[in-house]
Write a protein that holds these residues in place. Structure first.
Motif, PDB file in Angstrom:
ATOM      1  N   GLU A  92       0.723  -1.559   0.284  1.00  0.00           N
ATOM      2  CA  GLU A  92       0.061  -0.178  -0.225  1.00  0.00           C
ATOM      3  C   GLU A  92       0.648   1.009  -0.034  1.00  0.00           C
ATOM      4  O   GLU A  92       2.330   1.046   0.091  1.00  0.00           O
ATOM      5  CB  GLU A  92      -1.172   0.168   1.626  1.00  0.00           C
ATOM      6  CG  GLU A  92      -0.749   0.119   2.293  1.00  0.00           C
ATOM      7  CD  GLU A  92      -0.926   0.197   3.364  1.00  0.00           C
ATOM      8  OE1 GLU A  92      -1.744  -1.315   3.723  1.00  0.00           O
ATOM      9  OE2 GLU A  92      -0.935   1.541   3.923  1.00  0.00           O
ATOM     10  N   ASP A  93       0.420   2.718   0.501  1.00  0.00           N
ATOM     11  CA  ASP A  93       0.718   4.041  -0.283  1.00  0.00           C
ATOM     12  C   ASP A  93       0.570   4.215   0.787  1.00  0.00           C
ATOM     13  O   ASP A  93      -0.246   5.393   1.314  1.00  0.00           O
ATOM     14  CB  ASP A  93       0.103   4.914  -1.079  1.00  0.00           C
ATOM     15  CG  ASP A  93       0.996   5.759  -1.181  1.00  0.00           C
ATOM     16  OD1 ASP A  93       1.945   6.312  -0.636  1.00  0.00           O
ATOM     17  OD2 ASP A  93       0.853   6.464  -2.915  1.00  0.00           O
ATOM     18  N   LYS A  97      -0.068   7.795   1.028  1.00  0.00           N
ATOM     19  CA  LYS A  97      -1.899   8.110   1.463  1.00  0.00           C
ATOM     20  C   LYS A  97      -2.013   8.296   2.305  1.00  0.00           C
ATOM     21  O   LYS A  97      -3.262   9.343   2.316  1.00  0.00           O
ATOM     22  CB  LYS A  97      -1.186   7.648  -0.350  1.00  0.00           C
ATOM     23  CG  LYS A  97      -3.104   8.096  -1.427  1.00  0.00           C
ATOM     24  CD  LYS A  97      -2.958   7.645  -2.522  1.00  0.00           C
ATOM     25  CE  LYS A  97      -3.584   7.934  -3.356  1.00  0.00           C
ATOM     26  NZ  LYS A  97      -4.124   8.137  -4.276  1.00  0.00           N
ATOM     27  N   ARG A  98      -2.465   7.124   2.196  1.00  0.00           N
ATOM     28  CA  ARG A  98      -2.950   6.760   3.833  1.00  0.00           C
ATOM     29  C   ARG A  98      -2.990   7.788   4.626  1.00  0.00           C
ATOM     30  O   ARG A  98      -4.708   7.326   5.067  1.00  0.00           O
ATOM     31  CB  ARG A  98      -2.652   4.682   3.905  1.00  0.00           C
ATOM     32  CG  ARG A  98      -3.491   4.697   5.372  1.00  0.00           C
ATOM     33  CD  ARG A  98      -4.182   3.163   5.305  1.00  0.00           C
ATOM     34  NE  ARG A  98      -2.103   2.263   5.828  1.00  0.00           N
ATOM     35  CZ  ARG A  98      -1.876   2.333   7.028  1.00  0.00           C
ATOM     36  NH1 ARG A  98      -2.909   2.561   8.245  1.00  0.00           N
ATOM     37  NH2 ARG A  98      -0.797   1.974   7.132  1.00  0.00           N
ATOM     38  N   GLU A 129      -2.126  10.654   4.906  1.00  0.00           N
ATOM     39  CA  GLU A 129      -3.272  11.955   4.456  1.00  0.00           C
ATOM     40  C   GLU A 129      -4.780  11.925   4.434  1.00  0.00           C
ATOM     41  O   GLU A 129      -5.138  12.946   4.331  1.00  0.00           O
ATOM     42  CB  GLU A 129      -2.584  12.814   2.304  1.00  0.00           C
ATOM     43  CG  GLU A 129      -1.413  13.239   2.444  1.00  0.00           C
ATOM     44  CD  GLU A 129      -0.562  12.843   1.015  1.00  0.00           C
ATOM     45  OE1 GLU A 129      -1.772  13.441   0.354  1.00  0.00           O
ATOM     46  OE2 GLU A 129       0.534  12.874   0.296  1.00  0.00           O
ATOM     47  N   ALA A 130      -4.872  10.813   3.803  1.00  0.00           N
ATOM     48  CA  ALA A 130      -6.203  10.150   3.926  1.00  0.00           C
ATOM     49  C   ALA A 130      -6.535  10.338   5.426  1.00  0.00           C
ATOM     50  O   ALA A 130      -7.893  10.972   5.444  1.00  0.00           O
ATOM     51  CB  ALA A 130      -6.967   8.851   3.948  1.00  0.00           C
ATOM     52  N   TYR A 131      -5.981  10.112   6.312  1.00  0.00           N
ATOM     53  CA  TYR A 131      -6.175  10.651   7.873  1.00  0.00           C
ATOM     54  C   TYR A 131      -6.366  11.711   8.133  1.00  0.00           C
ATOM     55  O   TYR A 131      -6.740  12.508   8.998  1.00  0.00           O
ATOM     56  CB  TYR A 131      -5.445   9.197   8.849  1.00  0.00           C
ATOM     57  CG  TYR A 131      -5.294   8.322   8.711  1.00  0.00           C
ATOM     58  CD1 TYR A 131      -6.443   7.448   8.297  1.00  0.00           C
ATOM     59  CD2 TYR A 131      -4.629   7.774   8.322  1.00  0.00           C
ATOM     60  CE1 TYR A 131      -6.889   5.800   7.921  1.00  0.00           C
ATOM     61  CE2 TYR A 131      -4.241   6.059   8.694  1.00  0.00           C
ATOM     62  CZ  TYR A 131      -5.903   5.248   8.327  1.00  0.00           C
ATOM     63  OH  TYR A 131      -5.298   4.472   8.853  1.00  0.00           O
TER      64      TYR A 131
END
Lengths: 701, 701
Positions: free
Chosen positions: B206-207, B210-211, B213-215
């Motif tokens: 996974e990235d 990016k995860r 950032e999503a949080y």
């Protein structure tokens, strides 16, 4: 081509009033999402999924997983409308004693329920296992078929809720799903912005789709609120679901923005409609809103029901078409067809047990190493068996060599080669997902799977372990490093309470073999057991391999491993003057502590005390024996008893009784060489011997 | 301005050879990341963090959390170099009995260790709690200070590993950290692409950024491999850490791409260096590579040590400067200063217990409702007490009203108003993170915190619960819906084994009050307990409130709730002819089953059998009493005994003995009205009465 008629819409509205009526009747439950998910669920069952309501176990069906089990009505009402067997009386009996419609959907209880859901996150996490199962079965049975042409192709459909997406187990499993590029699963994420504490913004403001992109998923958003009005655009959702299904290179998630409880006039979009009855006035208002008679309850227009149940005919036709292809496959692949027939019957191949290794007496071997040898010895004859570790393959000895890893080709590494159809699983450091995925593998198809980790990390897996036991699925847990015997890693890694707490889960077999040959016998029984889960608990450190006779223990020979399947058996008899005698004291031990009991028996014999050693690899299997057998092993008249286990005494009091003693560990461990730890913590032959004398004194008193 | 001298570099290289030497000496351990994280850890301790090695408990310090506890040397060697008290002999004693350097860092064991880590994910998840703690303390003590000017401002620094990032508990906690906009925490994510199964790409693609950032996190990448060569650019990392610290509107993560085991010539970048000694040849090669004498072990240049230990002077100066500000704050805020002094001493305010409510006898109240009343009654006098639920606030009764939620203003909802300094926690549907965060709150500062969920979901929390017990931190768990008494939600939600399995955790107090007034007494004892965790286990359903006397039970009065703090006490005496007599049988019950024992006592009395009822709200507290007290409550001579609890009998055999009986539930529950369930499953007054007769017979036999 998509078609949505007035009858379809009326059926969806019927779902809503039935949901409201069912909760109202029992007085409690969860009407909100059953109402707002009605279009999505109806769409799945009527227009999207391949299913045959009259053959709910049909192998070729699509699988449907309702991860938010509290909205069980979402499923029950579709099972009713589609003709799976549920009728209005069942909906009327929602959440009552003995009904087919319990509060949360229960596997093996209601036809059409693929999995028990309720603890949030478990459904979505296990759905990943369903998708693993599909891919592995295709790889076993029909690997060369073109995509979409095999009778082993199907899609796993999931409805998930805000709560499912917040639970860590779904993060773990979703990361794996993206990693595995599971193009065979589609998740509808019901984003309704409401949970029990009302507006989810109080605790949940992440960008979920961005997170799923980071995992490597295909993401879509269907926002029924986007116009400012709430418009349930079934066609839009259908298009998204078809696009998701068409994306076969990665898993798909469709964020569906709904309004919970729509169109309840006063309670939609509130936390109040999540988990409470609407109240009679609001139910009436809902019916009026939808053009139903507010005076009538559980009132279903027969024409609408007939319309919905046309899915039975379509399902029969789909199954017939599938069967044609399936029969062609059978003819073309007789060996695989025979394998399929066998594993669908949950049978093992004749003579398979001949492959089980025998370990040479006198050699010290860790039981984890023995377990690895067993797996590799039987791997060839049991292609249905697969599994792997949570980043501890070399420590757990869980690798079946020679068949490759289950990974996309691009994710092979220098250490691990593999294919999408491979056999060795790599869960990463995600113990909870591993257990949930293995559950899903067993629910989704007829293979057998195991996950491996350290015993201490079974704590991370408990919610999924409990569900495996509750559902009665034969998930297998390989737990190594089973006590302070792991040594230097110290108390964070040393199990103390785990044996007792795992045995506490109803329906879980906890198996702790006492020597390498017990490991082989344990695996045999575990694989023969098909209706409940088991954990095999293994040492890191080497332990003795006993020289055994071929039957029950005698004055000169130790008992054979035939006793393992009975849970507890006499490994070494009480002997006096060269003859078996009634034991003065019984020493009951498991795993690496069997050796302490064996040594204590000799020490006691030197003092003229005849001690019997009972190896008790599985308490659950022992309890399943006849009372005669149990009396034979543990005669009630012998009150002097000692249990020996490098963990809590909890649970052993039942076996040793008031006069008994337990050599145990009642506190956390420490970081040091394991031999030092056993010594410091008083788990020694001398301690067993002393306890035996104490118990003899107490029993005589 | 950043400065990195030859001495700094030599110190970092010294760390590497010490790590290799320490693992080599004991023969096992984890050298790889201790070597490659040496620059990052040295940077933190020497150039970035505010710390005073001679005052490791200084309130104003930055906090450091090493989430991958297996690389304990990363911390131990910095504690040595910085002068926290560890010396070379301690490093030489790595992973041996009694040393200050156990396999994983242990809180309360080694100075400078803020938290016990080892089970992956727990450190990072609890770090979020540390950050909560800092913000809440600032809000309590110094809310109006400008950012960065308060003595209550500090930063929480975390090193996390690939494994930490894979565990679901960190996903939950990181989502909350982003939601809470925790600008006071910085995570260095050691991305080395290697875990035990070697290249992480086999299970982990996974990235991650990016995860995050999503949080809602601030993300940066520092790639020391970006030139194709491996260049440990300390300045680049320093700049990133300073930027992360400067970002105060959200938590920060810095992905640091390292090569594990660098610069070990043959083993860097392999799974082999993660958890095994390098071997003497490779250790020698490493030393040669770094310009150290391969023949010498634990060889530290005194000049380099002196250079590193200059941090002691800098720390003393930092603390002196802080103290000036702190004293100014104390003068300006005498009330808050008094509060701080009290809670730092772990004292409760004089007379606080007068606020505890008394519940009127004769009225049926659920113990969860009683608990909510207690919390609200004492909330005003105990500002240090805070907490909340996992999306079950209304069900858990965990809301202390009137002080607002702990959320950024933008995340208030119609239902919940709040501020960043608020008091009510909202964990969302993230039980595991809730428990880990509450641990971190207690580790990070002197407040007391609780989390609430259903008892069944304690299964999701076990790894964090166990750590709270192992560390001896006073985390509080509010667990409601404590048995089949929750009714219709059915077996997925009904605890059966949880009481027994929680009691199995050494050091955890499991408290199940038997009536509303026991709830108040239980909370009193829990809050007075400051060195171990406790769970309070509460009913959903209403249960009776007993009329009690003011002391121990008499022939005419029930015992007061003073006995609650002793874990078990006589609620109702055995009475015959109007006088207290030696009981014929003792009925031991907890929680909602106390009423069954009380009713059975009356039924038995009608037949002339004098039964004593012992309420046993906390087995752990009872075990802590003198043997005299325990004998007084459960006289050894009275062999007829019955335990009553709507869960497993497991654990009760110790109390009831061979002649005893247990009324229990040995299987999963069902979905139905709770009264029906108690009836169907035989947990009734009649069953208790019958069991008492059986036990009397057995005891007499």
């Amino acid at each position: 081509t998509f078609n949505w008629t007035a009858d379809d819409q009326r059926a969806v509205d019927t779902v809503r009033v039935l949901a409201a009526d069912a909760v109202e009747k029992v007085g409690n439950g969860h009407p909100g999402t059953a109402m707002s998910l009605a279009p999505a669920a109806y769409l799945l069952f009527q227009k999207v999924m391949r299913l045959d309501p009259k053959n709910p176990d049909w192998m070729g069906r699509d699988r449907f997983i309702l991860s938010p089990g509290h909205t069980s009505l979402t499923l029950y009402i579709q099972l009713f409308l589609s003709g799976y067997g549920l009728e209005l009386k069942d909906l009327e009996a929602l959440r009552t004693w003995g009904s087919l419609t319990p509060g949360h959907p229960e596997y093996k209880h209601t036809k059409g329920v693929e999995i028990t859901t309720g603890p949030l996150g478990q459904g979505l996490a296990s759905a990943v296992g369903f998708a693993y199962s599909q891919r592995r079965m295709r790889g076993l049975m029909d690997p060369d078929a073109a995509p979409g042409t095999s009778p082993f192709d199907h899609t796993v459909w999931v409805i998930a809720s805000d709560g499912d997406l917040q639970e860590g187990v779904t993060s773990e499993a979703s990361s794996l799903a993206g990693h595995q590029e599971l193009g065979n699963m589609v998740v509808i994420y019901d984003s309704n912005h409401i949970s029990i504490e009302d507006d989810t913004n109080i605790a949940y403001s992440e960008d979920v789709l961005k997170r799923y992109e980071a995992y490597g998923w295909h993401t879509q958003r269907v926002d029924w609120t986007k116009t400012g009005e709430y418009v349930e655009d079934a066609a839009e959702l259908y298009t998204a679901l078809e696009a998701a299904k068409a994306e076969t290179s990665k898993p798909s998630i469709v964020l569906l923005r709904t309004i919970i409880g729509y169109p309840s006039p006063k309670k939609q979009n509130t936390g109040g409609i999540h988990g409470s009855a609407l109240g009679s006035a609001e139910v009436a208002a809902l019916k009026t809103e939808l053009g139903f008679d507010p005076e009538k309850h559980f009132d279903v227009d027969p024409a609408i029901l007939a319309h919905a149940r046309k899915v039975i005919d379509r399902g029969a036709q789909a199954r017939a078409e599938w069967t044609t292809g399936f029969n062609a496959w059978k003819s073309a692949n007789p060996d695989n067809a025979a394998l399929l027939e066998r594993i669908e019957k949950k049978e093992l191949p004749a003579g398979w047990e001949a492959q089980l290794p025998t370990f040479q007496a006198g050699k010290d071997v860790s039981t984890r190493a023995a377990s690895g040898k067993v797996l590799n010895a039987i791997g060839g004859v049991l292609p249905e068996l697969w599994g792997g570790s949570c980043d501890l393959a070399g420590s757990n000895n869980t690798t079946i060599e020679g068949f490759g890893s289950f990974v996309p080709a691009s994710k092979q590494t220098d250490t691990w080669s593999g294919t999408p159809y491979g056999r060795v699983l790599h869960f990463g450091i995600r113990e909870h997902a591993a257990a949930a995925i293995v559950n899903g593998i067993h629910l989704g198809g007829p293979t057998r799977a195991f996950s491996g980790t350290f015993l201490i990390f079974s704590d991370y897996q408990r919610p999924a372990i409990r569900l495996s036991a509750l559902m009665g699925v034969p998930s297998i847990y390989v737990w190594t490093h089973d006590s302070i015997g792991l040594g230097e890693d110290g108390p964070t890694h040393q199990p103390v309470e785990q044996l007792a707490t795992l045995r506490a889960i109803p329906g879980l077999d906890v198996v702790r073999p006492g020597d390498p040959n017990e490991v082989a016998a344990a695996w045999k029984k575990i694989l023969e057991t098909t209706d409940n889960p088991a954990g095999i608990v293994l040492t890191r450190q080497n332990i003795p391999t006993y020289a055994r006779g071929t039957g029950t223990a005698t004055a000169t020979e130790f008992g054979s491993t035939d006793g393992v399947a009975k849970g507890g058996y006499v490994l070494a008899e009480a002997v006096s003057d060269g003859a078996v005698v009634t034991p003065a004291v019984i020493l009951i031990a498991t795993g690496s502590e069997v050796q302490l009991a064996m040594e204590a028996r000799e020490a006691l014999a030197a003092d003229g005390i005849a001690a019997r050693v009972v190896s008790m690899p599985c308490v659950e299997w022992f309890h399943a024996q006849t009372s005669e057998y149990r009396e034979q092993i543990l005669p009630a008249a012998v009150k002097a008893r000692v249990s020996v286990e490098a963990g809590l005494a909890l649970g052993w009091r039942e076996f040793v009784g008031d006069a008994g003693r337990s050599i145990s560990l009642e506190h956390f461990g420490a970081s040091a060489d394991y031999k030092r730890l056993f010594q410091e913590f008083g788990i020694t032959t001398e301690a067993v011997t002393a306890a035996a004398r104490e118990s003899l004194a107490a029993a005589g008193a």
